[in-house]
Design an enzyme around this catalytic site. Structure first.
Site, PDB file in Angstrom:
ATOM      1  N   GLY A  12      12.094   8.709  -2.936  1.00  0.00           N
ATOM      2  CA  GLY A  12      12.560   8.201  -1.636  1.00  0.00           C
ATOM      3  C   GLY A  12      12.361   6.696  -1.586  1.00  0.00           C
ATOM      4  O   GLY A  12      12.376   6.015  -2.630  1.00  0.00           O
ATOM      5  N   GLY A  15       8.810   5.992  -3.395  1.00  0.00           N
ATOM      6  CA  GLY A  15       8.869   6.368  -4.813  1.00  0.00           C
ATOM      7  C   GLY A  15       9.913   5.572  -5.575  1.00  0.00           C
ATOM      8  O   GLY A  15       9.704   5.203  -6.737  1.00  0.00           O
ATOM      9  N   ASN A 100       1.003   8.264   3.834  1.00  0.00           N
ATOM     10  CA  ASN A 100       0.249   7.966   5.052  1.00  0.00           C
ATOM     11  C   ASN A 100      -0.769   9.060   5.325  1.00  0.00           C
ATOM     12  O   ASN A 100      -0.701  10.147   4.740  1.00  0.00           O
ATOM     13  CB  ASN A 100       1.215   7.852   6.236  1.00  0.00           C
ATOM     14  CG  ASN A 100       1.785   6.445   6.357  1.00  0.00           C
ATOM     15  OD1 ASN A 100       1.133   5.473   5.975  1.00  0.00           O
ATOM     16  ND2 ASN A 100       2.992   6.333   6.884  1.00  0.00           N
ATOM     17  N   LYS A 179      -4.611   1.955   9.519  1.00  0.00           N
ATOM     18  CA  LYS A 179      -3.204   2.292   9.274  1.00  0.00           C
ATOM     19  C   LYS A 179      -2.840   3.556  10.057  1.00  0.00           C
ATOM     20  O   LYS A 179      -1.775   3.647  10.659  1.00  0.00           O
ATOM     21  CB  LYS A 179      -2.999   2.491   7.759  1.00  0.00           C
ATOM     22  CG  LYS A 179      -1.575   2.805   7.344  1.00  0.00           C
ATOM     23  CD  LYS A 179      -0.746   1.553   7.171  1.00  0.00           C
ATOM     24  CE  LYS A 179       0.748   1.770   7.207  1.00  0.00           C
ATOM     25  NZ  LYS A 179       1.353   2.442   6.107  1.00  0.00           N
ATOM     26  N   ASN A 183       0.025   4.418  13.035  1.00  0.00           N
ATOM     27  CA  ASN A 183       0.956   5.538  12.874  1.00  0.00           C
ATOM     28  C   ASN A 183       0.858   6.584  13.979  1.00  0.00           C
ATOM     29  O   ASN A 183       1.836   7.262  14.261  1.00  0.00           O
ATOM     30  CB  ASN A 183       0.726   6.214  11.517  1.00  0.00           C
ATOM     31  CG  ASN A 183       1.383   5.425  10.400  1.00  0.00           C
ATOM     32  OD1 ASN A 183       2.452   4.867  10.595  1.00  0.00           O
ATOM     33  ND2 ASN A 183       0.741   5.360   9.249  1.00  0.00           N
ATOM     34  N   SER A 249       9.559   6.027  10.312  1.00  0.00           N
ATOM     35  CA  SER A 249      10.094   7.103   9.463  1.00  0.00           C
ATOM     36  C   SER A 249      10.235   8.391  10.267  1.00  0.00           C
ATOM     37  O   SER A 249      11.178   9.155  10.062  1.00  0.00           O
ATOM     38  CB  SER A 249       9.249   7.287   8.211  1.00  0.00           C
ATOM     39  OG  SER A 249       7.966   7.681   8.570  1.00  0.00           O
ATOM     40  N   GLU A 261       6.219  14.366   9.530  1.00  0.00           N
ATOM     41  CA  GLU A 261       4.901  14.197   8.892  1.00  0.00           C
ATOM     42  C   GLU A 261       3.766  14.230   9.934  1.00  0.00           C
ATOM     43  O   GLU A 261       2.759  13.552   9.761  1.00  0.00           O
ATOM     44  CB  GLU A 261       4.897  12.843   8.158  1.00  0.00           C
ATOM     45  CG  GLU A 261       3.988  12.783   6.962  1.00  0.00           C
ATOM     46  CD  GLU A 261       4.172  11.491   6.158  1.00  0.00           C
ATOM     47  OE1 GLU A 261       4.607  10.480   6.722  1.00  0.00           O
ATOM     48  OE2 GLU A 261       3.860  11.525   4.958  1.00  0.00           O
TER      49      GLU A 261
HETATM   50  N1  LIG Z   1       9.129   4.104   3.572  1.00  0.00           N
HETATM   51  C1  LIG Z   1       8.196   3.267   3.961  1.00  0.00           C
HETATM   52  O1  LIG Z   1       8.460   2.065   4.157  1.00  0.00           O
HETATM   53  C2  LIG Z   1       6.764   3.723   4.121  1.00  0.00           C
HETATM   54  C3  LIG Z   1       5.796   2.765   4.488  1.00  0.00           C
HETATM   55  C4  LIG Z   1       4.465   3.152   4.554  1.00  0.00           C
HETATM   56  C5  LIG Z   1       4.100   4.462   4.261  1.00  0.00           C
HETATM   57  N2  LIG Z   1       5.059   5.376   3.923  1.00  0.00           N
HETATM   58  C6  LIG Z   1       4.608   6.727   3.559  1.00  0.00           C
HETATM   59  O2  LIG Z   1       4.913   6.942   2.179  1.00  0.00           O
HETATM   60  C7  LIG Z   1       5.192   8.344   1.934  1.00  0.00           C
HETATM   61  C8  LIG Z   1       6.576   8.473   1.300  1.00  0.00           C
HETATM   62  O3  LIG Z   1       7.498   8.017   2.277  1.00  0.00           O
HETATM   63  P1  LIG Z   1       9.043   7.737   1.986  1.00  0.00           P
HETATM   64  O4  LIG Z   1       9.497   6.853   3.086  1.00  0.00           O
HETATM   65  O5  LIG Z   1       9.264   7.340   0.578  1.00  0.00           O
HETATM   66  O6  LIG Z   1       9.640   9.198   2.223  1.00  0.00           O
HETATM   67  P2  LIG Z   1      11.119   9.689   1.833  1.00  0.00           P
HETATM   68  O7  LIG Z   1      12.039   8.513   1.795  1.00  0.00           O
HETATM   69  O8  LIG Z   1      11.390  10.845   2.723  1.00  0.00           O
HETATM   70  O9  LIG Z   1      10.959  10.169   0.336  1.00  0.00           O
HETATM   71  C9  LIG Z   1      10.262  11.304  -0.040  1.00  0.00           C
HETATM   72  C10 LIG Z   1      10.905  11.796  -1.311  1.00  0.00           C
HETATM   73  O10 LIG Z   1      10.163  12.918  -1.781  1.00  0.00           O
HETATM   74  C11 LIG Z   1      11.113  13.810  -2.330  1.00  0.00           C
HETATM   75  N3  LIG Z   1      10.553  15.160  -2.428  1.00  0.00           N
HETATM   76  C12 LIG Z   1      10.114  15.965  -1.446  1.00  0.00           C
HETATM   77  N4  LIG Z   1       9.687  17.129  -1.958  1.00  0.00           N
HETATM   78  C13 LIG Z   1       9.879  17.041  -3.304  1.00  0.00           C
HETATM   79  C14 LIG Z   1       9.653  17.929  -4.375  1.00  0.00           C
HETATM   80  N5  LIG Z   1       9.146  19.146  -4.165  1.00  0.00           N
HETATM   81  N6  LIG Z   1       9.979  17.530  -5.625  1.00  0.00           N
HETATM   82  C15 LIG Z   1      10.497  16.297  -5.857  1.00  0.00           C
HETATM   83  N7  LIG Z   1      10.744  15.408  -4.878  1.00  0.00           N
HETATM   84  C16 LIG Z   1      10.428  15.787  -3.608  1.00  0.00           C
HETATM   85  C17 LIG Z   1      12.287  13.759  -1.371  1.00  0.00           C
HETATM   86  O11 LIG Z   1      13.394  14.289  -2.043  1.00  0.00           O
HETATM   87  P3  LIG Z   1      14.844  14.508  -1.360  1.00  0.00           P
HETATM   88  O12 LIG Z   1      15.458  13.146  -1.405  1.00  0.00           O
HETATM   89  O13 LIG Z   1      15.478  15.478  -2.276  1.00  0.00           O
HETATM   90  O14 LIG Z   1      14.576  15.021   0.017  1.00  0.00           O
HETATM   91  C18 LIG Z   1      12.354  12.262  -1.117  1.00  0.00           C
HETATM   92  O15 LIG Z   1      13.169  11.628  -2.067  1.00  0.00           O
HETATM   93  C19 LIG Z   1       5.058   9.008   3.299  1.00  0.00           C
HETATM   94  O16 LIG Z   1       3.748   9.507   3.458  1.00  0.00           O
HETATM   95  C20 LIG Z   1       5.305   7.867   4.298  1.00  0.00           C
HETATM   96  O17 LIG Z   1       4.715   8.088   5.553  1.00  0.00           O
HETATM   97  C21 LIG Z   1       6.378   5.034   3.850  1.00  0.00           C
END
Ligand SMILES: NC(=O)c1ccc[n+]([C@@H]2O[C@H](COP(=O)([O-])OP(=O)(O)OC[C@H]3O[C@@H](n4cnc5c(N)ncnc54)[C@H](OP(=O)(O)O)[C@@H]3O)[C@@H](O)[C@H]2O)c1
Length: 301
Positions: A12, A15, A100, A179, A183, A249, A261
């Site tokens: 995502g 990642g 998070n 943090k 949130n 998010s 979440e």
């Molecule tokens: N984005 C930000 O700026 C940000 C900032 C601070 C903290 N965070 C935290 O960081 C974490 C990740 O956030 P994110 O924004 O990257 O979330 P996201 O964009 O929803 O990405 C999560 C990814 O995990 C994948 N996934 C879920 N289950 C899976 C599985 N069983 N096997 C393989 N892949 C799987 C999803 O795949 P699909 O695409 O197929 O659904 C998606 O690509 C969260 O805890 C969030 O709160 C995010």
């Protein structure tokens, strides 16, 4: 010659940026574990946009043990990622959890075959513009923060020479709670009101936020976080400086009808409050309402 075998689980916003940056170091041998095959990723940073070839696996059955797992799913997806962890991890592996919340080790260790779990606070903004296109924005200070120690040094070395800056802290718990405090207001209130951060300009929303925060601060202190007497007010003040047009998010997940979440955020405050015998009625209310939304989203095909 790439010597460090790294698997990034979840492609995502977070990642995707982690996989792109880790791939920039010639010492890293990076495999992405995702639910779909993606062979190259466009990575935007400042004014640059580059294309990065990816080695992707979409079948956990084909995964082999690695030195490092960088786990980047949402907290509620850890159980569904368990087949990846079971095949990627040995007791020699370290799993860096870029999520998070506060209970990273409890959430991940049961699936990780005796691997070491390294929690990481994510400060960077990772935006997924398309399944194969991500953008990194630095918010302030470090991009990632991990507890100081030998694992932290080894983790920071993975990102050397890349745009991601890894900080280390002797008081990680306090930063984790700070943090979490941001949130527990930002995510539920934008999701429930279906409004971006501009909603915090309302004085009634500020009053509610302060009450939620004060409850959470009491629990954080009981948990050992070194939170200041005016922590709730300071968090709200910092937060009011964020751009009003920014979303969270949980706001975007809510609009898109995805699971939320919430257990890892307000749920973590409620669980810790119970452990310390402290009441958390407002965080419980947020949890119940958004769990109801999340469960309904999970049932909708
Ligand atoms: N984005 C930000 O700026 C940000 C900032 C601070 C903290 N965070 C935290 O960081 C974490 C990740 O956030 P994110 O924004 O990257 O979330 P996201 O964009 O929803 O990405 C999560 C990814 O995990 C994948 N996934 C879920 N289950 C899976 C599985 N069983 N096997 C393989 N892949 C799987 C999803 O795949 P699909 O695409 O197929 O659904 C998606 O690509 C969260 O805890 C969030 O709160 C995010």
């Amino acid at each position: 010659m790439a010597g460090r075998k790294i698997a990034v689980v979840g492609l995502g916003g977070i990642g995707g940026v982690a996989a792109a940056c880790l791939s920039l170091s010639p010492e890293n041998d990076v495999t992405v574990c995702a639910r779909r095959q993606i062979d190259k990723l466009t990575f935007d940073h400042h004014e640059d946009s580059i294309s990065i070839p990816l080695k992707t696996l979409s079948d956990p059955g084909l995964a082999e043990p690695v030195d490092w797992v960088v786990l980047c799913t949402k907290a509620q997806d850890v159980a569904s990622a368990a087949p990846w962890l079971e095949n990627l991890c040995t007791p020699q592996t370290t799993v860096a959890v870029l999520q998070n919340g506060i209970a990273h080790e409890e959430r991940v260790a049961p699936h990780a075959n005796g691997a070491t779990v390294l929690p990481a606070i994510v400060y960077y903004n990772g935006e997924r513009l398309a399944p194969d296109h991500v953008r990194l924005r630095h918010i302030r200070g470090h991009d990632l923060l991990v507890p100081a120690g030998p694992q932290a040094e080894a983790f920071a070395a993975l990102f050397e020479g890349t745009p991601i800056d890894v900080g280390r802290s002797e008081d990680f718990l306090t930063y984790q709670w700070r943090k979490l405090l941001v949130n527990v207001i930002a995510n539920p209130i934008t999701a429930l009101t279906r409004q971006r951060l501009g909603v915090f300009q309302r004085s009634d929303i500020q009053d509610l936020s302060l009450s939620i925060l004060r409850e959470a601060v009491a629990v954080g202190r009981a948990d050992g976080a070194q939170l200041r007497d005016n922590e709730a007010e300071a968090i709200l003040e910092t937060f009011l400086a964020y751009p009003p047009e920014a979303g969270t998010s949980m706001y975007f997940d809510c609009l898109a009808g995805r699971p939320l979440e919430i257990e890892a955020l307000n749920g973590a405050v409620v669980t810790a409050g119970r452990r310390h015998g402290l009441p958390t009625p407002l965080n419980s209310a947020m949890l119940t309402l958004l769990k109801t939304v999340s469960d309904a989203n999970a049932k909708t095909p």
